[in-house]
Design a protein around this motif. Structure first.
Motif, PDB file in Angstrom:
ATOM      1  N   MET A   1       0.844  -1.214   0.000  1.00 30.45           N
ATOM      2  CA  MET A   1       0.000   0.000   0.000  1.00 30.45           C
ATOM      3  C   MET A   1       0.874   1.257   0.000  1.00 30.45           C
ATOM      4  O   MET A   1       1.874   1.314   0.705  1.00 30.45           O
ATOM      5  N   ALA A   2       0.456   2.226  -0.767  1.00 31.41           N
ATOM      6  CA  ALA A   2       1.240   3.462  -0.822  1.00 31.41           C
ATOM      7  C   ALA A   2       1.119   4.219   0.501  1.00 31.41           C
ATOM      8  O   ALA A   2       0.333   3.847   1.362  1.00 31.41           O
ATOM      9  N   ASP A   3       1.913   5.217   0.653  1.00 29.94           N
ATOM     10  CA  ASP A   3       1.871   6.051   1.854  1.00 29.94           C
ATOM     11  C   ASP A   3       0.464   6.614   2.043  1.00 29.94           C
ATOM     12  O   ASP A   3      -0.107   7.204   1.142  1.00 29.94           O
ATOM     13  N   GLN A   4      -0.108   6.400   3.224  1.00 30.88           N
ATOM     14  CA  GLN A   4      -1.507   6.789   3.428  1.00 30.88           C
ATOM     15  C   GLN A   4      -1.648   7.862   4.489  1.00 30.88           C
ATOM     16  O   GLN A   4      -2.747   8.116   4.964  1.00 30.88           O
ATOM     17  N   ARG A   5      -0.534   8.505   4.841  1.00 27.51           N
ATOM     18  CA  ARG A   5      -0.590   9.405   5.994  1.00 27.51           C
ATOM     19  C   ARG A   5      -1.580  10.543   5.818  1.00 27.51           C
ATOM     20  O   ARG A   5      -2.167  11.011   6.770  1.00 27.51           O
ATOM     21  N   LEU A   6      -1.752  10.976   4.564  1.00 35.28           N
ATOM     22  CA  LEU A   6      -2.632  12.123   4.348  1.00 35.28           C
ATOM     23  C   LEU A   6      -4.074  11.709   4.072  1.00 35.28           C
ATOM     24  O   LEU A   6      -4.950  12.544   3.916  1.00 35.28           O
ATOM     25  N   ARG A   7      -4.318  10.398   4.009  1.00 36.99           N
ATOM     26  CA  ARG A   7      -5.678   9.925   3.793  1.00 36.99           C
ATOM     27  C   ARG A   7      -6.465  10.074   5.090  1.00 36.99           C
ATOM     28  O   ARG A   7      -5.899   9.962   6.178  1.00 36.99           O
ATOM     29  N   SER A   8      -7.749  10.315   4.999  1.00 41.12           N
ATOM     30  CA  SER A   8      -8.539  10.478   6.216  1.00 41.12           C
ATOM     31  C   SER A   8      -8.609   9.144   6.958  1.00 41.12           C
ATOM     32  O   SER A   8      -8.521   8.089   6.337  1.00 41.12           O
ATOM     33  N   PRO A   9      -8.747   9.197   8.297  1.00 37.32           N
ATOM     34  CA  PRO A   9      -8.852   7.941   9.053  1.00 37.32           C
ATOM     35  C   PRO A   9     -10.000   7.068   8.551  1.00 37.32           C
ATOM     36  O   PRO A   9      -9.858   5.853   8.453  1.00 37.32           O
ATOM     37  N   LEU A  10     -11.127   7.691   8.196  1.00 40.82           N
ATOM     38  CA  LEU A  10     -12.261   6.900   7.711  1.00 40.82           C
ATOM     39  C   LEU A  10     -11.907   6.235   6.372  1.00 40.82           C
ATOM     40  O   LEU A  10     -12.208   5.064   6.167  1.00 40.82           O
ATOM     41  N   GLY A  11     -11.243   6.983   5.511  1.00 39.73           N
ATOM     42  CA  GLY A  11     -10.804   6.420   4.231  1.00 39.73           C
ATOM     43  C   GLY A  11      -9.907   5.213   4.433  1.00 39.73           C
ATOM     44  O   GLY A  11     -10.035   4.203   3.745  1.00 39.73           O
ATOM     45  N   ARG A  12      -9.019   5.308   5.421  1.00 34.99           N
ATOM     46  CA  ARG A  12      -8.125   4.186   5.715  1.00 34.99           C
ATOM     47  C   ARG A  12      -8.897   3.001   6.283  1.00 34.99           C
ATOM     48  O   ARG A  12      -8.633   1.855   5.955  1.00 34.99           O
TER      49      ARG A  12
ATOM     50  N   LEU B 129      -6.762   6.911  19.604  1.00 38.10           N
ATOM     51  CA  LEU B 129      -7.903   6.084  19.201  1.00 38.10           C
ATOM     52  C   LEU B 129      -8.506   6.524  17.865  1.00 38.10           C
ATOM     53  O   LEU B 129      -9.620   6.130  17.523  1.00 38.10           O
ATOM     54  N   THR B 130      -7.766   7.347  17.114  1.00 37.43           N
ATOM     55  CA  THR B 130      -8.291   7.867  15.841  1.00 37.43           C
ATOM     56  C   THR B 130      -8.815   6.742  14.952  1.00 37.43           C
ATOM     57  O   THR B 130      -9.935   6.785  14.441  1.00 37.43           O
ATOM     58  N   GLN B 131      -7.976   5.710  14.773  1.00 42.56           N
ATOM     59  CA  GLN B 131      -8.342   4.620  13.880  1.00 42.56           C
ATOM     60  C   GLN B 131      -9.535   3.825  14.442  1.00 42.56           C
ATOM     61  O   GLN B 131     -10.438   3.428  13.708  1.00 42.56           O
ATOM     62  N   PHE B 132      -9.527   3.651  15.740  1.00 48.30           N
ATOM     63  CA  PHE B 132     -10.623   2.944  16.404  1.00 48.30           C
ATOM     64  C   PHE B 132     -11.961   3.650  16.146  1.00 48.30           C
ATOM     65  O   PHE B 132     -12.961   3.015  15.804  1.00 48.30           O
ATOM     66  N   TYR B 133     -11.964   4.962  16.256  1.00 45.20           N
ATOM     67  CA  TYR B 133     -13.196   5.723  16.004  1.00 45.20           C
ATOM     68  C   TYR B 133     -13.578   5.677  14.522  1.00 45.20           C
ATOM     69  O   TYR B 133     -14.755   5.618  14.172  1.00 45.20           O
ATOM     70  N   ALA B 134     -12.558   5.719  13.647  1.00 43.88           N
ATOM     71  CA  ALA B 134     -12.834   5.658  12.205  1.00 43.88           C
ATOM     72  C   ALA B 134     -13.451   4.316  11.840  1.00 43.88           C
ATOM     73  O   ALA B 134     -14.356   4.245  10.999  1.00 43.88           O
ATOM     74  N   GLN B 135     -12.982   3.248  12.500  1.00 43.32           N
ATOM     75  CA  GLN B 135     -13.556   1.931  12.227  1.00 43.32           C
ATOM     76  C   GLN B 135     -15.008   1.876  12.697  1.00 43.32           C
ATOM     77  O   GLN B 135     -15.860   1.267  12.047  1.00 43.32           O
ATOM     78  N   TYR B 136     -15.267   2.522  13.819  1.00 48.26           N
ATOM     79  CA  TYR B 136     -16.638   2.615  14.303  1.00 48.26           C
ATOM     80  C   TYR B 136     -17.493   3.373  13.277  1.00 48.26           C
ATOM     81  O   TYR B 136     -18.573   2.915  12.889  1.00 48.26           O
ATOM     82  N   ALA B 137     -16.986   4.507  12.787  1.00 43.72           N
ATOM     83  CA  ALA B 137     -17.737   5.296  11.801  1.00 43.72           C
ATOM     84  C   ALA B 137     -17.956   4.496  10.519  1.00 43.72           C
ATOM     85  O   ALA B 137     -18.983   4.650   9.851  1.00 43.72           O
ATOM     86  N   SER B 138     -17.010   3.613  10.174  1.00 45.03           N
ATOM     87  CA  SER B 138     -17.098   2.886   8.901  1.00 45.03           C
ATOM     88  C   SER B 138     -18.258   1.893   8.881  1.00 45.03           C
ATOM     89  O   SER B 138     -18.677   1.467   7.807  1.00 45.03           O
ATOM     90  N   VAL B 139     -18.791   1.495  10.044  1.00 34.24           N
ATOM     91  CA  VAL B 139     -19.945   0.581  10.026  1.00 34.24           C
ATOM     92  C   VAL B 139     -21.272   1.351   9.984  1.00 34.24           C
ATOM     93  O   VAL B 139     -22.336   0.774  10.113  1.00 34.24           O
ATOM     94  N   LYS B 140     -21.189   2.653   9.778  1.00 34.28           N
ATOM     95  CA  LYS B 140     -22.372   3.517   9.681  1.00 34.28           C
ATOM     96  C   LYS B 140     -23.324   3.310  10.862  1.00 34.28           C
ATOM     97  O   LYS B 140     -24.429   2.786  10.696  1.00 34.28           O
ATOM     98  N   PRO B 141     -22.893   3.713  12.030  1.00 31.41           N
ATOM     99  CA  PRO B 141     -23.678   3.428  13.233  1.00 31.41           C
ATOM    100  C   PRO B 141     -24.848   4.403  13.424  1.00 31.41           C
ATOM    101  O   PRO B 141     -24.892   5.143  14.396  1.00 31.41           O
ATOM    102  N   TRP B 142     -25.736   4.385  12.469  1.00 31.89           N
ATOM    103  CA  TRP B 142     -26.955   5.195  12.588  1.00 31.89           C
ATOM    104  C   TRP B 142     -28.060   4.473  11.834  1.00 31.89           C
ATOM    105  O   TRP B 142     -27.812   3.572  11.041  1.00 31.89           O
TER     106      TRP B 142
END
Lengths: 129, 260
Positions: A1-12, B129-142
């Motif tokens: 995977m390419a560098d993803q630092r600037l991708r949003s956490p949700l995108g990742r 916990l940024t990634q943890f919260y993003a994973q929560y958001a990714s399941v569309k919790p609404w």
């Protein structure tokens, strides 16, 4: 995977999305496990019954259709179940993409080769003696 | 490969010891993980001796006491101090739990406190916990529904239907479960983890939700869902006594059910 630092956490977190796969693997692992309980009991009992027998006696046993068929089914279930399980282990622990892919392919091919070798041995005893 | 040893800049060194005040009646030792990214130094383990007789009953009380009267630079999250906000989740004596609901009486003389395992550390006991919260958001919790809400009432549920989501909906997102899961440690970049999957389950079984199929589609993935190997650390540590492992098993069952 390419560098993803600037991708949003949700995108990742979404990543490449869902593979829409996995339920077949999971179910097959459970079904083959149940098959192995029955086949394993039969196989263990057969080994006890054959304890101390010579090659001719084992060959004579495998001349009968039922033991030969069950032995082949046992080999198929063993290597199928093993391949499914090893796939999970490799996916869990091997993180470099090329190493993961090559390990998965190698593991699959070796499992198939071992299963075929086992089946060949049973058939040889069953038909050749 | 999975890393079994900490990287060189994460290895923990021995830190300073703050001795108990003179005349302390009930000395408890707290060994606390300290890390300050601004210092450029490795993390260290500081020892704080505290008079438990002169302190509130919970681990959080001890931490606040230390911050107030021994070392004000000690950093941790806390808010509600009654187990409903999930802020003060940390690894106390090897178990992920909430500092505010963990009684000092249930622990030994010496208490080891670390941030939640296998997460990037912001400072001291604060995990990122940024990634943890993003994973929560990714399941569309609404709630997702195509039918418009009735104009003159709420979207109704039977008592039984409400009871099904009552427990899963009580998750406080403290991250104790996900950060206790070895599968999450090794593959958190792709495995959603028990907390996000429990949230997904809560919406999958919600009788008012109409995106059940899409939700199951989104989870049907060797990594997002099937990295769960039923280790059950999640259920073991949940401070709200929820059962993420069972929720994940139910999702797997539903995925089989819709095929057969």
């Amino acid at each position: 995977m390419a560098d993803q630092r600037l991708r949003s956490p949700l995108g990742r977190a979404i990543g490449l999305g869902s593979a829409k796969e996995g339920v077949g693997h999971w179910w097959a692992q459970r079904v083959s496990a149940v098959a192995l309980i029955l086949l394993g009991l039969w196989f263990a009992a057969s080994l006890v019954a054959l304890a101390g027998a010579d090659r001719a006696a084992v060959a004579a046993w495998l001349h009968h259709p039922l033991p030969a068929i069950l032995a082949i089914l046992m080999l198929v279930a063993v290597f199928y179940h093993a391949a499914l399980g090893l796939q999970v282990v490799i996916e869990d622990y091997v993180h470099s993409e090329w190493l993961k892919l090559s390990s998965l392919v190698a593991m699959r091919l070796i499992s198939i080769a071992l299963a075929v070798a086992g089946i060949f041995a049973v058939l040889r005893l069953a038909f050749g003696g | 490969m999975a890393e079994f040893r900490l990287p060189a800049n994460s290895r923990i060194r021995t830190g300073v010891t703050h001795e108990a005040p003179p005349g302390a009646r009930e000395v408890r030792k707290f060994r606390i993980y300290r890390f300050d990214p601004a210092s450029g130094e490795n993390p260290r383990l500081d020892t704080f001796e505290l008079d438990a007789a002169d302190c509130g009953p919970m681990v959080l009380d001890a931490l606040i006491r230390i911050k107030d009267s021994v070392d004000s630079s000690l950093t941790f999250r806390r808010s509600c101090r009654e187990g409903i906000c999930g802020s003060c989740a940390m690894n106390i004596d090897g178990v992920n739990r909430l500092a505010c609901t963990t009684s000092l009486h249930d622990l030994g003389r010496e208490i080891r406190i670390y941030p939640l395992p296998h997460m990037p550390v912001v400072k001291d006991l604060v995990a990122d916990l940024t990634q943890f919260y993003a994973q929560y958001a990714s399941v569309k919790p609404w709630l997702q529904a195509q039918s418009p809400a009735p104009p003159d009432s709420e979207r109704l549920q039977s008592k039984e239907e409400q009871e099904r989501i009552d427990r899963p909906a009580a998750c406080i997102l403290c991250a104790c479960c996900s950060t206790a899961c070895p599968s999450y440690w090794w593959n958190s970049d792709r495995y959603l983890g028990p907390a996000a999957l429990l949230a997904a389950y809560r919406w999958i079984i919600d009788s008012r939700d109409e995106a059940t199929g899409e939700r199951l589609d989104a989870l049907e993935d060797p990594f997002k869902l099937y990295r769960c190997h039923t280790i059950m650390n999640c259920t073991d540590v949940c401070p709200k006594d929820l059962n993420p492992a069972k929720a994940i098993a139910e999702i797997k069952k539903m995925l089989v059910q819709r095929q057969n």
